[in-house]
Design a protein around this motif. Structure first.
Motif, PDB file in Angstrom:
ATOM      1  N   ARG A 358      14.221  26.973  -5.191  1.00 50.57           N
ATOM      2  CA  ARG A 358      13.270  26.432  -6.039  1.00 50.57           C
ATOM      3  C   ARG A 358      13.405  24.659  -5.887  1.00 50.57           C
ATOM      4  NH1 ARG A 358      15.663  26.761 -11.644  1.00 50.57           N
ATOM      5  NH2 ARG A 358      17.032  25.162 -11.073  1.00 50.57           N
ATOM      6  N   LYS A 359      12.143  24.127  -5.847  1.00 47.76           N
ATOM      7  CA  LYS A 359      11.859  22.909  -5.746  1.00 47.76           C
ATOM      8  C   LYS A 359      11.087  22.255  -7.013  1.00 47.76           C
ATOM      9  CE  LYS A 359      12.390  21.698  -0.788  1.00 47.76           C
ATOM     10  NZ  LYS A 359      13.752  20.784  -0.931  1.00 47.76           N
ATOM     11  N   ILE A 360      11.386  21.101  -7.664  1.00 47.97           N
ATOM     12  CA  ILE A 360      10.627  20.612  -8.659  1.00 47.97           C
ATOM     13  C   ILE A 360       9.733  19.374  -7.852  1.00 47.97           C
ATOM     14  CG2 ILE A 360      10.475  19.639 -10.904  1.00 47.97           C
ATOM     15  CD1 ILE A 360      13.134  21.181 -11.531  1.00 47.97           C
ATOM     16  N   MET A 361       8.567  19.679  -7.351  1.00 46.30           N
ATOM     17  CA  MET A 361       7.998  18.860  -6.214  1.00 46.30           C
ATOM     18  C   MET A 361       7.201  17.511  -6.679  1.00 46.30           C
ATOM     19  SD  MET A 361       5.943  20.436  -3.074  1.00 46.30           S
ATOM     20  CE  MET A 361       7.380  21.470  -2.596  1.00 46.30           C
ATOM     21  N   ALA A 362       7.410  16.568  -6.191  1.00 45.70           N
ATOM     22  CA  ALA A 362       6.741  15.119  -6.597  1.00 45.70           C
ATOM     23  C   ALA A 362       6.307  14.810  -5.101  1.00 45.70           C
ATOM     24  CB  ALA A 362       7.467  14.430  -7.481  1.00 45.70           C
ATOM     25  N   GLU A 375      11.203  15.346  -4.691  1.00 42.90           N
ATOM     26  CA  GLU A 375      11.464  15.915  -5.709  1.00 42.90           C
ATOM     27  C   GLU A 375      11.774  14.839  -6.828  1.00 42.90           C
ATOM     28  OE1 GLU A 375      13.819  19.833  -5.370  1.00 42.90           O
ATOM     29  OE2 GLU A 375      14.699  18.644  -3.587  1.00 42.90           O
ATOM     30  N   SER A 376      11.584  15.465  -8.172  1.00 43.21           N
ATOM     31  CA  SER A 376      11.902  14.758  -9.292  1.00 43.21           C
ATOM     32  C   SER A 376      11.731  15.947 -10.652  1.00 43.21           C
ATOM     33  CB  SER A 376      11.051  13.517  -9.533  1.00 43.21           C
ATOM     34  OG  SER A 376      11.200  13.008 -10.880  1.00 43.21           O
ATOM     35  N   LEU A 377      12.671  15.666 -11.328  1.00 45.55           N
ATOM     36  CA  LEU A 377      12.677  16.449 -12.741  1.00 45.55           C
ATOM     37  C   LEU A 377      11.635  15.806 -13.500  1.00 45.55           C
ATOM     38  CD1 LEU A 377      13.859  18.773 -14.477  1.00 45.55           C
ATOM     39  CD2 LEU A 377      15.627  17.185 -15.151  1.00 45.55           C
ATOM     40  N   PHE A 378      11.432  14.644 -13.619  1.00 47.78           N
ATOM     41  CA  PHE A 378      10.259  13.969 -14.623  1.00 47.78           C
ATOM     42  C   PHE A 378       9.086  14.109 -13.946  1.00 47.78           C
ATOM     43  CE2 PHE A 378       8.624   9.518 -16.138  1.00 47.78           C
ATOM     44  CZ  PHE A 378       8.095  10.241 -17.170  1.00 47.78           C
ATOM     45  N   THR A 456      17.253  16.302  -0.400  1.00 49.99           N
ATOM     46  CA  THR A 456      16.906  15.689  -1.668  1.00 49.99           C
ATOM     47  C   THR A 456      17.291  16.318  -2.903  1.00 49.99           C
ATOM     48  OG1 THR A 456      14.717  16.820  -1.392  1.00 49.99           O
ATOM     49  CG2 THR A 456      14.964  14.754  -0.475  1.00 49.99           C
ATOM     50  N   LEU A 457      17.366  15.463  -4.031  1.00 54.85           N
ATOM     51  CA  LEU A 457      17.726  16.311  -5.173  1.00 54.85           C
ATOM     52  C   LEU A 457      16.852  15.957  -6.373  1.00 54.85           C
ATOM     53  CD1 LEU A 457      21.341  14.475  -4.777  1.00 54.85           C
ATOM     54  CD2 LEU A 457      20.574  16.816  -4.319  1.00 54.85           C
ATOM     55  N   VAL A 458      16.893  16.511  -7.153  1.00 55.39           N
ATOM     56  CA  VAL A 458      16.050  16.658  -8.478  1.00 55.39           C
ATOM     57  C   VAL A 458      17.024  15.753  -9.576  1.00 55.39           C
ATOM     58  CG1 VAL A 458      15.056  17.931 -10.428  1.00 55.39           C
ATOM     59  CG2 VAL A 458      14.670  18.703  -8.158  1.00 55.39           C
ATOM     60  N   ASP A 459      16.221  14.737 -10.037  1.00 51.63           N
ATOM     61  CA  ASP A 459      16.971  13.897 -10.996  1.00 51.63           C
ATOM     62  C   ASP A 459      15.829  13.716 -12.337  1.00 51.63           C
ATOM     63  OD1 ASP A 459      19.224  13.000 -10.009  1.00 51.63           O
ATOM     64  OD2 ASP A 459      18.156  12.106  -8.551  1.00 51.63           O
ATOM     65  N   THR A 466       9.770   9.869  -6.851  1.00 47.56           N
ATOM     66  CA  THR A 466      10.048  11.139  -6.032  1.00 47.56           C
ATOM     67  C   THR A 466      11.091  10.748  -5.201  1.00 47.56           C
ATOM     68  OG1 THR A 466       9.182  12.734  -4.543  1.00 47.56           O
ATOM     69  CG2 THR A 466       8.342  10.552  -4.251  1.00 47.56           C
ATOM     70  N   HIS A 467      11.908  11.601  -4.696  1.00 45.72           N
ATOM     71  CA  HIS A 467      13.068  11.557  -3.819  1.00 45.72           C
ATOM     72  C   HIS A 467      12.681  11.960  -2.497  1.00 45.72           C
ATOM     73  CE1 HIS A 467      17.656  12.066  -2.895  1.00 45.72           C
ATOM     74  NE2 HIS A 467      16.843  11.458  -2.025  1.00 45.72           N
ATOM     75  N   VAL A 468      12.589  11.449  -1.407  1.00 44.06           N
ATOM     76  CA  VAL A 468      11.995  12.012  -0.209  1.00 44.06           C
ATOM     77  C   VAL A 468      13.130  11.743   0.832  1.00 44.06           C
ATOM     78  CG1 VAL A 468       9.712  11.378  -0.756  1.00 44.06           C
ATOM     79  CG2 VAL A 468      10.935   9.800   0.747  1.00 44.06           C
TER      80      VAL A 468
END
Length: 772
Positions: A358-362, A375-378, A456-459, A466-468
């Protein structure tokens, strides 16, 4: 290894602080999840400790004493009197009890006390004194992960194991927020009759899920163990949280949140705060948990490599396995460097961290049309899709600005712009975004350094971000340099399921080889530890709902409770299995391939080695039916410990009794009946034995299959195992000899596998060879 680990305290503390095992920052609202942040906190702790020592001249010591044969202690006050007899005679009787911090009954013969260095020196003259050392402060090291691991409600292993019903998991962490729905006791029976613990929450918070709760943080036993950090709530719910439908974090990762063993009981032992975890408190909690009657212990914390006799977690864990208690610990978050792991003892399951699918994609979209998924949670729905000015915070050549350190962007024109920040530098990822926001920036693109590669990590960022990857960061910075008016925006794409390269080993996951015992392959296993959704005590930044809070955080702190819960499931299905048997089942059934049936990769997008994966990725259903196991009784570790070169006294500290290695059969490390092989191979060949126990069908036949490490010949005798009954044991011999000067490409290490295969089982042991 001998006594190489006996170092002066400052050196040992430095090693421990360099091997941080907590990926979560210390904020009551948001987990920054950044290991580097702990460096600053650790330095502050050390400075504070020095100041205290200089002013009060008292420091907490762990004191080992010999077991007295003249008394049998049936009450704790008798034991405490014995321990008090070691205190200085000049200490007033009214102060003697205050000097004793803990009196240990199970994990070691001894106590923790506040003493001066001079008092410890005088204590060395007392009959029965063994040793004393100052306490150390150790750092702390899901809606989709159950289904990713093949655990499905009302089906298969999960249902067959009764969801862990009746098993007690003891969690040593930052405490718990008990009123979260993840800790509902719906569907749970009362605790088993063997349970002797107590719950220090109020009566409405204690139930058939939370059956025990104690506070050992700096001896604050009178204070309820409320979680003020979030870490303990997250790990406890990952191990054994009950089913909570319609869970999400900031609208993402929607689904039913549930732990690995949802019907297991939880016993909570608070041993950590925002400043870390004192090993005197850890020992006291382990001492109590053993007496309380837990079945599994979960510790998402630890320090760097240390001799087992000077490692409080190793000491406590050995006492636990003597009582049949399984111990799962995080490997640490100091990867991807080799030799960086914690919790190396072979009686501990050492767990590394991997991704789920699972990724929460940005996605960072540049003015030249290039796109880079991050990725980013927000995931703000109102962020404009129009391109905004793009700037690299470090374009001025200031390293602090490049890292978006606090106060570093005051004189940088970032107002209304998308700001590129570099990861690292001891600054939390979320904190970098806070600096951009405070300076007027519109959004942040966080780029990895080379060491972290593609991981990369979801925050839960405080602004659109976004974290690339490192590769993406290089291309983005190249575009900024090449364009006179660079622009970018971030497109938020939400939750994506089915990432084909999962599981991957994440960059922060600590790696082997073990420094204290290189003849034991560590880590043992990897499990989900990246972007894991679980319970959280307080609302997140940008959370506008009134629903119970969940958070998505990362660390081997998250992978450890996954394995703790899986061990509880196996314990529920096989209550007669020893801790070593459960560990063997997990190791020999691990997966080596990702969802697209290719070898598991690491942060470089290349196949991960055994020092990253251990045996591979956990497969719970396969571990429930391993066919064969490599079993060990607690006393089987004594010849191994003697073989490490420890003194009689040092081995005695670990096994908690007096012995002489001259009267024991000392063995080399690789001879321990472990379910993996870690061999140091010189010009001469080496031969080792293993004994397997049949836990499958009574009449079964296994043939050996070998994937020999490069440059090594492996032979097995016999090459076929014939069983006629359940629990039958057969011993086989394995010989290793060199066929070349080194491994593939002349590397100092090579890896392979040995498998025993029947019609219905494949029992695989990884092989690691170091060329001497």
């Amino acid at each position: 290894m001998g006594n190489k680990g006996c170092q002066l305290l400052p050196i040992m503390v430095a090693v421990f602080l360099l091997s941080l095992s907590f990926m979560c920052g210390f904020s009551s609202a948001v987990a920054d999840q950044e290991t580097e942040l702990m460096n600053e906190l650790s330095e502050a702790i050390l400075e504070e400790d020095v100041a205290i020592e200089e002013s009060d001249h008292l420091q907490t010591y762990i004191v080992h004493v010999k077991r007295t044969h003249r008394r049998v202690f049936t009450k704790s006050d008798g034991l405490e009197s014995w321990y008090e007899s070691f205190l200085p005679v000049a200490t007033a009787s009214s102060n003697r009890k205050q000097r004793i911090v803990y009196s240990y009954r199970n994990v070691l013969n001894g106590f923790a006390a506040k003493l001066t260095a001079q008092e410890v020196k005088a204590m060395e003259e007392k009959d029965g004194f063994v040793s004393a050392r100052p306490q150390r402060i150790l750092p702390l090291h899901t809606t989709h992960s159950p289904s990713f691991l093949g655990l499905h409600q009302e089906l298969g292993f999960w249902k067959g194991s009764n969801y862990g019903k009746g098993v007690i998991i003891g969690v040593l962490d930052t405490g718990l927020f008990p009123d979260h729905p993840s800790f509902s006791d719906e569907g749970l029976p009362p605790p088993p009759a063997k349970w002797k613990g107590k719950c220090d929450f109020n009566w409405t918070s204690c139930n058939n899920k939370i059956i025990g709760a104690r506070n050992f943080d700096s001896g604050a036993e009178a204070v309820p163990p409320i979680d003020e950090e979030g870490h303990g709530t997250h790990t406890a719910s990952t191990a054994a949280g009950n089913f909570v439908p319609n869970a999400d974090a900031l609208g993402n990762a929607n689904g039913t949140a549930v732990g690995m063993a949802p019907f297991a009981h939880l016993a909570i032992y608070k041993v950590c705060s925002e400043f870390g975890c004192a090993d005197t408190d850890i020992l006291a909690a382990l001492d109590t948990a053993i007496e309380d009657g837990v079945d599994v212990l979960s510790l998402s914390l630890g320090g760097g490599s240390a001799p087992f006799f000077a490692d409080s977690i190793a000491l406590g864990a050995f006492s636990a396995i003597q009582k049949g208690i399984f111990v799962s610990c995080s490997a640490g978050n100091s990867g991807p460097l080799n030799g960086s792991l914690s919790n190396e003892a072979p009686w501990i399951l050492t767990v590394g961290a991997s991704t789920i699918d699972r990724k929460i994609m940005a996605t960072a979209t540049l003015g030249n049309g290039e796109e880079f998924d991050g990725e980013s949670l927000f995931q703000p729905s109102d962020f404009p899709s129009t391109l905004l000015p793009l700037v690299y915070a470090g374009a001025n050549g200031n390293a602090s600005s490049a890292l978006c350190a606090p106060e570093s962007l005051k004189d940088v024109d970032v107002a209304g712009k998308v700001v590129v920040c570099d990861r690292g530098g001891g600054i939390g990822r979320i904190a970098k975004g806070q600096e951009v926001k405070d300076a007027g920036g519109a959004a942040m693109i966080l780029t990895n350094d080379e060491l972290n590669g593609f991981s990369t990590l979801v925050d839960a960022h405080v602004l659109p971000a976004t974290h690339v990857s490192y590769a993406a960061g290089l291309k983005i910075k190249s575009y900024i340099k090449s364009d006179s008016a660079p622009t970018a925006t971030i497109v938020f794409k939400g939750t994506i399921i089915g990432v084909p390269t999962a599981p991957e080993v994440t960059s922060f996951s600590s790696r082997g080889p073990s420094l204290e015992s290189p003849g034991i392959l560590k880590p043992d296993i990897i499990g989900p530890g990246v972007s894991i959704l679980a319970a959280w005590p307080f609302p997140l930044e940008n959370d506008t709902t009134s629903k119970p809070t969940f958070n998505v955080i990362s660390g081997t702190s998250m992978s450890c409770p996954h394995l703790s819960g899986i061990a509880a499931l196996i314990k529920s299905a096989h209550p007669d299995w020893s801790p070593a048997a459960i560990k063997s089942a997990i190791i020999t059934t691990a997966d080596l391939h990702n969802l697209e049936n290719k070898p598991i990769i690491d942060e470089t997008f290349q196949p991960a080695d055994l020092f990253a994966t251990g045996a591979g990725h956990v497969n719970p259903s396969a571990a429930n039916d391993p066919g064969l196991i490599y079993d060990l009784e607690p006393d089987d570790y004594i010849p191994y410990l003697c073989g490490l070169g420890y003194t009689d006294e040092e081995v005695g500290l670990i096994v908690n009794r007096t012995l002489k290695c001259s009267e024991e059969s000392s063995i080399p490390e690789a001879q321990l009946n472990y379910p993996s092989f870690s061999i140091a191979l010189g010009p001469s060949s080496g031969t080792y034995s293993r004994t397997v126990t049949n836990v499958g069908a009574a009449n079964s036949s296994y043939s050996v299959q070998i994937l020999a490490p490069s440059g090594v010949e492996v032979s097995v005798n016999p090459d076929k195992l014939e069983f006629t009954e359940v629990n039958q044991k057969i011993t086989y011999m394995v010989s290793f000899s060199r066929t070349s000067a080194g491994g593939e490409g002349g590397k100092p290490f090579a890896q392979g596998f040995l498998k025993w295969v029947s019609d219905s089982h494949s029992v695989r042991s990884p092989i690691s060879v170091m060329f001497e």
